[in-house]
Scaffold this motif. Sequence first.
Motif, PDB file in Angstrom:
ATOM      1  N   LEU A   1       0.850  -1.185   0.000  1.00  0.00           N
ATOM      2  CA  LEU A   1       0.000   0.000   0.000  1.00  0.00           C
ATOM      3  C   LEU A   1       0.886   1.235   0.000  1.00  0.00           C
ATOM      4  O   LEU A   1       1.824   1.332   0.794  1.00  0.00           O
ATOM      5  CB  LEU A   1      -0.903   0.025   1.240  1.00  0.00           C
ATOM      6  CG  LEU A   1      -1.817  -1.190   1.464  1.00  0.00           C
ATOM      7  CD1 LEU A   1      -2.472  -1.099   2.841  1.00  0.00           C
ATOM      8  CD2 LEU A   1      -2.872  -1.263   0.373  1.00  0.00           C
ATOM      9  N   GLY A   2       0.590   2.180  -0.883  1.00  0.00           N
ATOM     10  CA  GLY A   2       1.338   3.431  -0.920  1.00  0.00           C
ATOM     11  C   GLY A   2       0.429   4.591  -0.592  1.00  0.00           C
ATOM     12  O   GLY A   2      -0.660   4.731  -1.177  1.00  0.00           O
ATOM     13  N   TYR A   3       0.848   5.422   0.361  1.00  0.00           N
ATOM     14  CA  TYR A   3       0.075   6.589   0.770  1.00  0.00           C
ATOM     15  C   TYR A   3       0.916   7.853   0.588  1.00  0.00           C
ATOM     16  O   TYR A   3       2.137   7.826   0.761  1.00  0.00           O
ATOM     17  CB  TYR A   3      -0.345   6.478   2.239  1.00  0.00           C
ATOM     18  CG  TYR A   3      -1.305   5.349   2.535  1.00  0.00           C
ATOM     19  CD1 TYR A   3      -2.677   5.533   2.485  1.00  0.00           C
ATOM     20  CD2 TYR A   3      -0.822   4.084   2.856  1.00  0.00           C
ATOM     21  CE1 TYR A   3      -3.560   4.489   2.755  1.00  0.00           C
ATOM     22  CE2 TYR A   3      -1.699   3.036   3.125  1.00  0.00           C
ATOM     23  CZ  TYR A   3      -3.057   3.243   3.078  1.00  0.00           C
ATOM     24  OH  TYR A   3      -3.926   2.211   3.334  1.00  0.00           O
TER      25      TYR A   3
ATOM     26  N   SER B   1       5.164  13.669   0.769  1.00  0.00           N
ATOM     27  CA  SER B   1       5.816  12.516   1.372  1.00  0.00           C
ATOM     28  C   SER B   1       5.175  11.227   0.882  1.00  0.00           C
ATOM     29  O   SER B   1       4.028  11.223   0.424  1.00  0.00           O
ATOM     30  CB  SER B   1       5.714  12.577   2.899  1.00  0.00           C
ATOM     31  OG  SER B   1       6.249  13.772   3.402  1.00  0.00           O
ATOM     32  N   VAL B   2       5.928  10.140   0.982  1.00  0.00           N
ATOM     33  CA  VAL B   2       5.411   8.814   0.646  1.00  0.00           C
ATOM     34  C   VAL B   2       5.550   7.913   1.865  1.00  0.00           C
ATOM     35  O   VAL B   2       6.621   7.844   2.470  1.00  0.00           O
ATOM     36  CB  VAL B   2       6.169   8.197  -0.541  1.00  0.00           C
ATOM     37  CG1 VAL B   2       5.714   6.760  -0.784  1.00  0.00           C
ATOM     38  CG2 VAL B   2       5.959   9.029  -1.797  1.00  0.00           C
TER      39      VAL B   2
ATOM     40  N   VAL C   1       6.899  -0.565   7.386  1.00  0.00           N
ATOM     41  CA  VAL C   1       6.607   0.780   6.886  1.00  0.00           C
ATOM     42  C   VAL C   1       7.909   1.478   6.541  1.00  0.00           C
ATOM     43  O   VAL C   1       8.860   1.481   7.330  1.00  0.00           O
ATOM     44  CB  VAL C   1       5.819   1.605   7.937  1.00  0.00           C
ATOM     45  CG1 VAL C   1       5.687   3.055   7.492  1.00  0.00           C
ATOM     46  CG2 VAL C   1       4.437   0.991   8.152  1.00  0.00           C
ATOM     47  N   PHE C   2       7.948   2.065   5.347  1.00  0.00           N
ATOM     48  CA  PHE C   2       9.042   2.923   4.917  1.00  0.00           C
ATOM     49  C   PHE C   2       8.451   4.298   4.621  1.00  0.00           C
ATOM     50  O   PHE C   2       7.368   4.392   4.032  1.00  0.00           O
ATOM     51  CB  PHE C   2       9.715   2.393   3.648  1.00  0.00           C
ATOM     52  CG  PHE C   2      10.404   1.076   3.818  1.00  0.00           C
ATOM     53  CD1 PHE C   2      11.758   1.015   4.082  1.00  0.00           C
ATOM     54  CD2 PHE C   2       9.703  -0.110   3.715  1.00  0.00           C
ATOM     55  CE1 PHE C   2      12.399  -0.205   4.231  1.00  0.00           C
ATOM     56  CE2 PHE C   2      10.327  -1.332   3.856  1.00  0.00           C
ATOM     57  CZ  PHE C   2      11.683  -1.380   4.122  1.00  0.00           C
ATOM     58  N   ALA C   3       9.142   5.365   4.991  1.00  0.00           N
ATOM     59  CA  ALA C   3       8.585   6.697   4.782  1.00  0.00           C
ATOM     60  C   ALA C   3       9.684   7.738   4.652  1.00  0.00           C
ATOM     61  O   ALA C   3      10.776   7.592   5.210  1.00  0.00           O
ATOM     62  CB  ALA C   3       7.655   7.071   5.941  1.00  0.00           C
ATOM     63  N   ASP C   4       9.379   8.798   3.905  1.00  0.00           N
ATOM     64  CA  ASP C   4      10.257   9.958   3.843  1.00  0.00           C
ATOM     65  C   ASP C   4       9.531  11.173   4.416  1.00  0.00           C
ATOM     66  O   ASP C   4       9.806  12.307   4.046  1.00  0.00           O
ATOM     67  CB  ASP C   4      10.722  10.227   2.409  1.00  0.00           C
ATOM     68  CG  ASP C   4       9.584  10.629   1.477  1.00  0.00           C
ATOM     69  OD1 ASP C   4       8.409  10.535   1.890  1.00  0.00           O
ATOM     70  OD2 ASP C   4       9.870  11.064   0.348  1.00  0.00           O
ATOM     71  N   ALA C   5       8.586  10.924   5.325  1.00  0.00           N
ATOM     72  CA  ALA C   5       7.723  11.959   5.898  1.00  0.00           C
ATOM     73  C   ALA C   5       8.268  12.449   7.234  1.00  0.00           C
ATOM     74  O   ALA C   5       9.130  11.809   7.845  1.00  0.00           O
ATOM     75  CB  ALA C   5       6.314  11.398   6.090  1.00  0.00           C
ATOM     76  N   PRO C   6       7.761  13.600   7.731  1.00  0.00           N
ATOM     77  CA  PRO C   6       8.120  14.047   9.078  1.00  0.00           C
ATOM     78  C   PRO C   6       7.795  12.980  10.118  1.00  0.00           C
ATOM     79  O   PRO C   6       6.843  12.206   9.955  1.00  0.00           O
ATOM     80  CB  PRO C   6       7.260  15.302   9.265  1.00  0.00           C
ATOM     81  CG  PRO C   6       7.028  15.817   7.882  1.00  0.00           C
ATOM     82  CD  PRO C   6       6.912  14.582   7.024  1.00  0.00           C
TER      83      PRO C   6
END
Length: 338
Positions: A238-240, A245-246, A295-300
């Motif tokens: 799932l991509g949000y 950000s992703v 979970v992988f993220a480049d978000a705050p």
Amino acid sequence: MIRPPATLILAAVMLLGLVVGGPAHAAPPDDAENNEDTGLPLLREAAVAARTRGYTGTQYVTTWGRSGSFSSVLEVRNVPGRGLTVHAQPSNLTERVDPGTPAGSMSAPSEVMLEVLARNYRVVVAGRDQVCGRPARLVHALRADGTVAARYWLDEAGGPVLRRELLDGHGRIVHAGAFVDLTLDPARRVVGPALTVGGFDLAETSRLSARGWRFPDALPGRLELFAAHAAPTGYLYLGYSDGLSVVSVFIQPGVLDEERLRGWHPQQRNGHTIWMRNSAEQETIWASGGHVYTVFADAPADLVDAAVAALPHESAPGLWTRLGRGAHRLLSWVNPFG
């Protein structure tokens, strides 16, 4: 372990403003331009260029989180029609990525991400600057209160996004990526639509629902579902995204082997244990209801925490049913315990 040259690291650190503690100086914004959503067409052009024009370069990426900062050097090569290949240091991993991943979202945000960006932010032209010696247009993504949520430096010579910074609500840079050097291949005529790469097939969600999959179409922080598919090996992706950000979520049936999580750190969140690892993609793993979530993220960091908290945390199956039966392992780069 391969280590980048010291001169490269110093140049990248200065480029990202880490030495002086602030953003690079840019030409003052044009007030007339700043009154309207003028930056989105420029950002869309850069995204098209990032897919349709070949280039080679070096990117320096830094993420700031609650446990400090993490940096990596990416050697990238884009070949139109074949995709973007990324070699990361210090992990020494090479992989092919697409715009629907944190690794690909800097240079080539997908059209779906741009649509979400337009719904959540106002995108304006804010001046001119230079990145790695190349003239660039500076574009800001503004929140409803007028604060800057992101800054983009767009190559004026028809190349990809040269630099991107994500800022939290206090104006602090939480994620930054920039080209240290970039070589563009000669421009070629583009035939046919260029923005279908990374697009979201809405019919796929219906197919997944018919197979018994259940997942939210949004997460806290205005994160909208923009990609969803079940892999043949059985895991769900799932991509949000909020447009900037992703947050990528992988779910597979099984039990988390905590003894093999070397380099990961357990944390207690609302009575549940999650495992975190410092990286540019803010990796988080936990077990819930007979499944393992990655979970992988480049978000705050606060946005990542809210997204993780909104996903299932339970001791037995029940909230999300039939999350891909029979899978034994994820792709090696997202599953250190498989």
